[in-house]
Design an enzyme around this catalytic site. Structure first.
Site, PDB file in Angstrom:
ATOM      1  N   ARG A  18       5.410  10.933  -2.577  1.00  0.00           N
ATOM      2  CA  ARG A  18       5.093  10.631  -1.177  1.00  0.00           C
ATOM      3  C   ARG A  18       6.315  10.901  -0.289  1.00  0.00           C
ATOM      4  NH1 ARG A  18       4.709   4.542   1.354  1.00  0.00           N
ATOM      5  NH2 ARG A  18       3.901   5.171   3.366  1.00  0.00           N
ATOM      6  N   SER A  29      12.984   2.965   3.750  1.00  0.00           N
ATOM      7  CA  SER A  29      13.469   3.767   4.879  1.00  0.00           C
ATOM      8  C   SER A  29      13.966   2.840   5.986  1.00  0.00           C
ATOM      9  CB  SER A  29      12.331   4.644   5.409  1.00  0.00           C
ATOM     10  OG  SER A  29      11.295   3.836   5.944  1.00  0.00           O
ATOM     11  N   PRO A  57       0.791  -1.225   0.000  1.00  0.00           N
ATOM     12  CA  PRO A  57       0.000   0.000   0.000  1.00  0.00           C
ATOM     13  C   PRO A  57       0.831   1.286   0.000  1.00  0.00           C
ATOM     14  CG  PRO A  57      -0.098  -1.086   2.136  1.00  0.00           C
ATOM     15  CD  PRO A  57       0.520  -2.059   1.179  1.00  0.00           C
ATOM     16  N   ASP A  64       0.985 -15.278   7.695  1.00  0.00           N
ATOM     17  CA  ASP A  64       0.483 -16.647   7.501  1.00  0.00           C
ATOM     18  C   ASP A  64       0.620 -17.096   6.051  1.00  0.00           C
ATOM     19  OD1 ASP A  64      -0.187 -16.878  10.157  1.00  0.00           O
ATOM     20  OD2 ASP A  64      -2.348 -16.641   9.863  1.00  0.00           O
ATOM     21  N   ARG A  81       6.563   1.531  13.857  1.00  0.00           N
ATOM     22  CA  ARG A  81       7.188   0.887  12.680  1.00  0.00           C
ATOM     23  C   ARG A  81       8.269  -0.117  13.089  1.00  0.00           C
ATOM     24  NH1 ARG A  81       5.192   4.057   8.456  1.00  0.00           N
ATOM     25  NH2 ARG A  81       4.840   6.193   9.124  1.00  0.00           N
ATOM     26  N   HIS A 124       3.350  -3.833   9.641  1.00  0.00           N
ATOM     27  CA  HIS A 124       3.170  -3.618  11.084  1.00  0.00           C
ATOM     28  C   HIS A 124       1.810  -4.090  11.584  1.00  0.00           C
ATOM     29  CE1 HIS A 124       6.596  -1.207  10.041  1.00  0.00           C
ATOM     30  NE2 HIS A 124       5.862  -0.377   9.325  1.00  0.00           N
ATOM     31  N   ARG A 174      12.592   5.311  12.926  1.00  0.00           N
ATOM     32  CA  ARG A 174      11.359   6.102  12.787  1.00  0.00           C
ATOM     33  C   ARG A 174      10.418   5.845  13.973  1.00  0.00           C
ATOM     34  NH1 ARG A 174       9.031   5.315   6.952  1.00  0.00           N
ATOM     35  NH2 ARG A 174       7.838   7.147   7.622  1.00  0.00           N
ATOM     36  N   HIS A 216      12.392  -2.598   3.135  1.00  0.00           N
ATOM     37  CA  HIS A 216      11.874  -1.261   3.432  1.00  0.00           C
ATOM     38  C   HIS A 216      12.853  -0.234   2.899  1.00  0.00           C
ATOM     39  CE1 HIS A 216       8.807  -3.098   5.823  1.00  0.00           C
ATOM     40  NE2 HIS A 216       9.743  -3.844   6.378  1.00  0.00           N
TER      41      HIS A 216
HETATM   42  C1  DQA Z   1       8.006   1.269   4.225  1.00  0.00           C
HETATM   43  C2  DQA Z   1       8.016   1.564   5.731  1.00  0.00           C
HETATM   44  C3  DQA Z   1       6.626   1.386   6.318  1.00  0.00           C
HETATM   45  O1  DQA Z   1       6.638   1.667   7.716  1.00  0.00           O
HETATM   46  C4  DQA Z   1       5.643   2.315   5.648  1.00  0.00           C
HETATM   47  O2  DQA Z   1       4.334   2.108   6.153  1.00  0.00           O
HETATM   48  C5  DQA Z   1       5.668   2.206   4.164  1.00  0.00           C
HETATM   49  C6  DQA Z   1       6.967   2.092   3.498  1.00  0.00           C
HETATM   50  C7  DQA Z   1       9.379   1.585   3.588  1.00  0.00           C
HETATM   51  O3  DQA Z   1       9.581   1.180   2.440  1.00  0.00           O
HETATM   52  O4  DQA Z   1      10.230   2.224   4.201  1.00  0.00           O
HETATM   53  O5  DQA Z   1       4.643   2.284   3.504  1.00  0.00           O
HETATM   54  O6  DQA Z   1       7.757  -0.113   4.032  1.00  0.00           O
END
Ligand code: DQA
Length: 150
Positions: free
Chosen positions: A18, A107, A10, A92, A116, A85, A112, A105
């Site tokens: 973003r 980031s 998502p 599953d 997260r 999260h 953060r 990820h």
């Molecule tokens: C993310 C980190 C997640 O906490 C966040 O909700 C995202 C992007 C990342 O790529 O750093 O949608 O997965």
């Protein structure tokens, strides 16, 4: 040719606009091109998909499990976005379909907000790449290729 499935969850369709200070300026199309180019270098076909819907992501993981079992797919690179999260269903699915999966990820989620810091995906993942920006996708593809027989 063996294949790798790259799944973005998502809000990753919003990459580029973003929170660029967190996620950078590359768009999802840029990321998907990077993935295909990395695959081409390594001799694997890379298919990229994105969905904002948890059930669709579950379906794709189950599909990947069948492809892996049939020997056509090496594994999955997945950025589950915020479902990381929250989603026991994704945990599953990965375990239930026996999917070799690298959690990614963009980031560094550990630097953060505390919400997260916990991942439902990590215990089901083969490995985790965090905080390397979009270059992490290329690293994850390399990792799957290197791990394919291990
Ligand atoms: C993310 C980190 C997640 O906490 C966040 O909700 C995202 C992007 C990342 O790529 O750093 O949608 O997965």
């Amino acid at each position: 040719m063996a294949s790798i499935l790259v799944i973005n969850g998502p809000n990753l369709n919003l990459l580029g606009t973003r929170e660029p200070a967190v996620y950078g300026h590359e768009t999802l199309a840029d990321v998907e091109r990077l993935c295909r180019e990395e695959g081409a270098k390594l001799g694997v076909e890379v298919e990229c998909r994105q969905s904002n819907h948890e059930g669709v992501l579950v379906d794709w993981i189950q599909e990947a499990g069948r492809e892996i079992a049939a020997g056509r797919c090496i594994g999955v690179v997945m950025n589950p976005g915020a479902y990381t999260h929250t989603s026991i269903a994704l945990h599953d699915a990965i375990k239930g379909a026996a999917v070799r999966l690298i959690e990614l990820h963009i980031s560094n989620v550990h630097a953060r907000e505390s919400f997260r810091h916990h991942s439902y995906i990590s215990p089901a993942a083969r490995g985790i790449i965090v905080g390397m920006g979009v270059d992490g996708y290329a690293l994850a593809i390399q990792a799957l290729v290197r791990l394919q027989d291990k």
